[in-house]
Write a protein that holds these residues in place. Sequence first.
Motif, PDB file in Angstrom:
ATOM      1  N   GLY A  75      22.118 -21.191  14.121  1.00 12.26           N
ATOM      2  CA  GLY A  75      22.517 -20.426  12.951  1.00 12.26           C
ATOM      3  C   GLY A  75      21.478 -20.470  11.849  1.00 12.26           C
ATOM      4  N   ARG A  76      20.990 -21.662  11.535  1.00  7.99           N
ATOM      5  CA  ARG A  76      19.986 -21.796  10.468  1.00  7.99           C
ATOM      6  C   ARG A  76      18.696 -21.078  10.845  1.00  7.99           C
ATOM      7  NH1 ARG A  76      18.818 -24.933   6.048  1.00  7.99           N
ATOM      8  NH2 ARG A  76      16.609 -25.441   5.723  1.00  7.99           N
ATOM      9  N   HIS A  77      18.322 -21.194  12.107  1.00  4.91           N
ATOM     10  CA  HIS A  77      17.086 -20.562  12.562  1.00  4.91           C
ATOM     11  C   HIS A  77      17.159 -19.046  12.414  1.00  4.91           C
ATOM     12  CE1 HIS A  77      13.557 -19.743  15.038  1.00  4.91           C
ATOM     13  NE2 HIS A  77      14.298 -18.951  15.785  1.00  4.91           N
ATOM     14  N   PHE A  78      18.189 -18.432  12.984  1.00  4.03           N
ATOM     15  CA  PHE A  78      18.236 -16.973  13.007  1.00  4.03           C
ATOM     16  C   PHE A  78      18.584 -16.374  11.647  1.00  4.03           C
ATOM     17  CE2 PHE A  78      18.721 -17.674  17.641  1.00  4.03           C
ATOM     18  CZ  PHE A  78      17.634 -16.924  18.036  1.00  4.03           C
ATOM     19  N   ARG A  79      19.256 -17.104  10.786  1.00  6.06           N
ATOM     20  CA  ARG A  79      19.542 -16.581   9.451  1.00  6.06           C
ATOM     21  C   ARG A  79      18.316 -16.610   8.546  1.00  6.06           C
ATOM     22  NH1 ARG A  79      24.833 -15.677   8.273  1.00  6.06           N
ATOM     23  NH2 ARG A  79      26.350 -16.472   9.775  1.00  6.06           N
ATOM     24  N   ASN A  80      17.332 -17.422   8.894  1.00  8.39           N
ATOM     25  CA  ASN A  80      16.148 -17.560   8.041  1.00  8.39           C
ATOM     26  C   ASN A  80      14.854 -17.169   8.736  1.00  8.39           C
ATOM     27  OD1 ASN A  80      17.179 -19.063   5.458  1.00  8.39           O
ATOM     28  ND2 ASN A  80      18.148 -20.123   7.176  1.00  8.39           N
ATOM     29  N   PHE A  81      14.940 -16.742   9.978  1.00 10.62           N
ATOM     30  CA  PHE A  81      13.739 -16.412  10.744  1.00 10.62           C
ATOM     31  C   PHE A  81      13.161 -15.072  10.297  1.00 10.62           C
ATOM     32  CE2 PHE A  81      11.667 -14.338  14.358  1.00 10.62           C
ATOM     33  CZ  PHE A  81      10.739 -15.292  14.708  1.00 10.62           C
ATOM     34  N   PHE A  82      11.850 -15.004  10.199  1.00  3.87           N
ATOM     35  CA  PHE A  82      11.168 -13.751   9.865  1.00  3.87           C
ATOM     36  C   PHE A  82      10.058 -13.503  10.869  1.00  3.87           C
ATOM     37  CE2 PHE A  82       7.522 -11.602   7.919  1.00  3.87           C
ATOM     38  CZ  PHE A  82       8.111 -10.392   7.582  1.00  3.87           C
ATOM     39  N   ARG A  83      10.005 -12.279  11.368  1.00  4.97           N
ATOM     40  CA  ARG A  83       8.924 -11.858  12.247  1.00  4.97           C
ATOM     41  C   ARG A  83       8.315 -10.596  11.656  1.00  4.97           C
ATOM     42  NH1 ARG A  83       7.361 -12.392  17.660  1.00  4.97           N
ATOM     43  NH2 ARG A  83       6.395 -10.545  18.583  1.00  4.97           N
ATOM     44  N   PRO A  84       7.009 -10.579  11.413  1.00  2.55           N
ATOM     45  CA  PRO A  84       6.397  -9.378  10.835  1.00  2.55           C
ATOM     46  C   PRO A  84       6.531  -8.181  11.772  1.00  2.55           C
ATOM     47  CG  PRO A  84       4.890 -11.260  10.788  1.00  2.55           C
ATOM     48  CD  PRO A  84       6.035 -11.647  11.657  1.00  2.55           C
ATOM     49  N   GLY A  85       6.454  -7.002  11.203  1.00  2.00           N
ATOM     50  CA  GLY A  85       6.391  -5.807  12.026  1.00  2.00           C
ATOM     51  C   GLY A  85       5.144  -5.826  12.898  1.00  2.00           C
ATOM     52  N   PHE A  86       5.171  -5.063  13.971  1.00  2.00           N
ATOM     53  CA  PHE A  86       4.081  -5.089  14.946  1.00  2.00           C
ATOM     54  C   PHE A  86       2.720  -4.860  14.289  1.00  2.00           C
ATOM     55  CE2 PHE A  86       1.301  -2.803  17.922  1.00  2.00           C
ATOM     56  CZ  PHE A  86       1.231  -3.726  18.955  1.00  2.00           C
ATOM     57  N   LEU A  87       2.646  -3.893  13.386  1.00  2.00           N
ATOM     58  CA  LEU A  87       1.364  -3.532  12.785  1.00  2.00           C
ATOM     59  C   LEU A  87       0.867  -4.577  11.793  1.00  2.00           C
ATOM     60  CD1 LEU A  87       1.892   0.300  12.252  1.00  2.00           C
ATOM     61  CD2 LEU A  87       0.657  -0.853  14.105  1.00  2.00           C
ATOM     62  N   GLU A  88       1.698  -5.558  11.445  1.00  2.00           N
ATOM     63  CA  GLU A  88       1.275  -6.612  10.524  1.00  2.00           C
ATOM     64  C   GLU A  88       1.180  -7.969  11.207  1.00  2.00           C
ATOM     65  OE1 GLU A  88       2.876  -6.822   6.694  1.00  2.00           O
ATOM     66  OE2 GLU A  88       2.114  -4.843   6.178  1.00  2.00           O
ATOM     67  N   GLN A  89       1.137  -7.967  12.517  1.00  2.00           N
ATOM     68  CA  GLN A  89       0.897  -9.204  13.252  1.00  2.00           C
ATOM     69  C   GLN A  89      -0.607  -9.317  13.491  1.00  2.00           C
ATOM     70  OE1 GLN A  89       3.479  -9.496  16.700  1.00  2.00           O
ATOM     71  NE2 GLN A  89       5.187  -8.609  15.560  1.00  2.00           N
ATOM     72  N   PRO A  90      -1.239 -10.360  12.965  1.00  2.00           N
ATOM     73  CA  PRO A  90      -2.703 -10.404  12.911  1.00  2.00           C
ATOM     74  C   PRO A  90      -3.416 -10.347  14.256  1.00  2.00           C
ATOM     75  CG  PRO A  90      -1.752 -12.043  11.433  1.00  2.00           C
ATOM     76  CD  PRO A  90      -0.628 -11.499  12.259  1.00  2.00           C
ATOM     77  N   GLU A  91      -2.743 -10.664  15.346  1.00  2.00           N
ATOM     78  CA  GLU A  91      -3.449 -10.716  16.629  1.00  2.00           C
ATOM     79  C   GLU A  91      -3.667  -9.343  17.263  1.00  2.00           C
ATOM     80  OE1 GLU A  91      -2.804 -14.888  18.757  1.00  2.00           O
ATOM     81  OE2 GLU A  91      -0.934 -13.787  18.548  1.00  2.00           O
ATOM     82  N   TRP A  92      -2.938  -8.319  16.777  1.00  2.00           N
ATOM     83  CA  TRP A  92      -3.018  -7.010  17.420  1.00  2.00           C
ATOM     84  C   TRP A  92      -4.084  -6.134  16.776  1.00  2.00           C
ATOM     85  CZ3 TRP A  92      -1.005  -7.371  21.847  1.00  2.00           C
ATOM     86  CH2 TRP A  92       0.178  -8.080  22.061  1.00  2.00           C
ATOM     87  N   LEU A  93      -4.715  -5.301  17.607  1.00  2.00           N
ATOM     88  CA  LEU A  93      -5.737  -4.356  17.142  1.00  2.00           C
ATOM     89  C   LEU A  93      -5.388  -2.963  17.672  1.00  2.00           C
ATOM     90  CD1 LEU A  93      -8.856  -6.540  18.051  1.00  2.00           C
ATOM     91  CD2 LEU A  93      -7.854  -6.257  15.775  1.00  2.00           C
ATOM     92  N   PRO A  94      -4.285  -2.366  17.202  1.00  2.00           N
ATOM     93  CA  PRO A  94      -3.847  -1.089  17.770  1.00  2.00           C
ATOM     94  C   PRO A  94      -4.855   0.037  17.595  1.00  2.00           C
ATOM     95  CG  PRO A  94      -2.618  -1.604  15.772  1.00  2.00           C
ATOM     96  CD  PRO A  94      -3.386  -2.832  16.131  1.00  2.00           C
ATOM     97  N   ASP A  95      -5.706  -0.052  16.564  1.00  2.00           N
ATOM     98  CA  ASP A  95      -6.723   0.976  16.332  1.00  2.00           C
ATOM     99  C   ASP A  95      -8.133   0.453  16.574  1.00  2.00           C
ATOM    100  OD1 ASP A  95      -4.848   2.981  15.506  1.00  2.00           O
ATOM    101  OD2 ASP A  95      -4.635   1.896  13.616  1.00  2.00           O
ATOM    102  N   GLY A  96      -8.235  -0.679  17.272  1.00  2.00           N
ATOM    103  CA  GLY A  96      -9.538  -1.251  17.575  1.00  2.00           C
ATOM    104  C   GLY A  96     -10.011  -2.222  16.510  1.00  2.00           C
ATOM    105  N   ALA A  97     -10.989  -3.045  16.869  1.00  2.00           N
ATOM    106  CA  ALA A  97     -11.480  -4.085  15.963  1.00  2.00           C
ATOM    107  C   ALA A  97     -12.103  -3.505  14.703  1.00  2.00           C
ATOM    108  CB  ALA A  97     -12.488  -4.970  16.695  1.00  2.00           C
ATOM    109  N   ALA A  98     -12.808  -2.386  14.833  1.00  2.00           N
ATOM    110  CA  ALA A  98     -13.495  -1.811  13.674  1.00  2.00           C
ATOM    111  C   ALA A  98     -12.519  -1.351  12.599  1.00  2.00           C
ATOM    112  CB  ALA A  98     -14.367  -0.643  14.116  1.00  2.00           C
TER     113      ALA A  98
END
Length: 300
Positions: A75-98
């Motif tokens: 309960g505590r975990h899911f009530r306070n958990f935050f996951r950024p939207g896909f486009l704001e997750q630093p590991e992804w490069l949807p439009d390439g590194a440049a």
Amino acid sequence: MAAQRRPRRPPRPRGRRTARQRTHGRRHRAAPGRARPGRPRLTEGADATWNLLLCLDPDGLRRNERWLTGPYTLGRHFRNFFRPGFLEQPEWLPDGAAAAALPETRTLLALQDELRPFLQCSLHGVDIGGGFVELTHDLPGLDRRVATIATRLGVPRELGAYDALYWPRLGPAVYRIPPPHRRDLAAAITEAAVESTWFHPYRYGTVTAVVEAPMWGVAAVEDGSPHPDAEAELRSVSRTLRQDTLLLSGLTARIRPYLAGVPDAARLLAPVDDYLLVCPGLADAWDPDCGNDSAHPLPP
């Protein structure tokens, strides 16, 4: 199973090969540091340097602080958990590194280009399930090591990981990350089909290992036996997903007008919008009655 590719050795700065490990820590800054692992035998005489990036996503970490200190309950975990939207997750490069927009992403790319590591490890977390590893190169024997470590720590191995649903399996709980290719956003989210910081240093011969560890282990994920009535179960799961999507859509529509003046409201709702984008297609892909004739049929 993909053939093993022998990584090229990068230049030796200061006479030592360089490796890099990325972990998500509790420091509120994205900065590399040097540290000695707790077991000297892993580094002594290894002619290697571990560079630790203590926190890749300080903004996401800050938004999760309310549950990180415990107590660790669902309960505590899911009530306070935050996951950024896909486009704001630093590991992804949807439009390439440049075209990388996030400063955290640009920092990581710069480190990869500077260090040209022969190994990159990224520690990820699964809320409920089991542990598994995703690789950009085959590492023969890793599945046996994963099994040994998981048994010693009492962590179940996830033999049918959703994250790697369509990926080649290199062994139990070990999967090969496919090379990136351009797809629409829904495919990018569900299939990890776009460029990423996992593959960016591939040109240097870097092996990337994404290690997934569960918050709560569930022994059932280690059962790889066929389901006695797979089609009925898939119909049930698809129906539940559609119902939950309708509920989430309705709740989002009700609260969105009240968030018009809230700073960063769109960014905070981005992960919800991601789910609303992909869930209808997932439900259809899983439902045997929808005639899944896509290029990605469900695994047996």
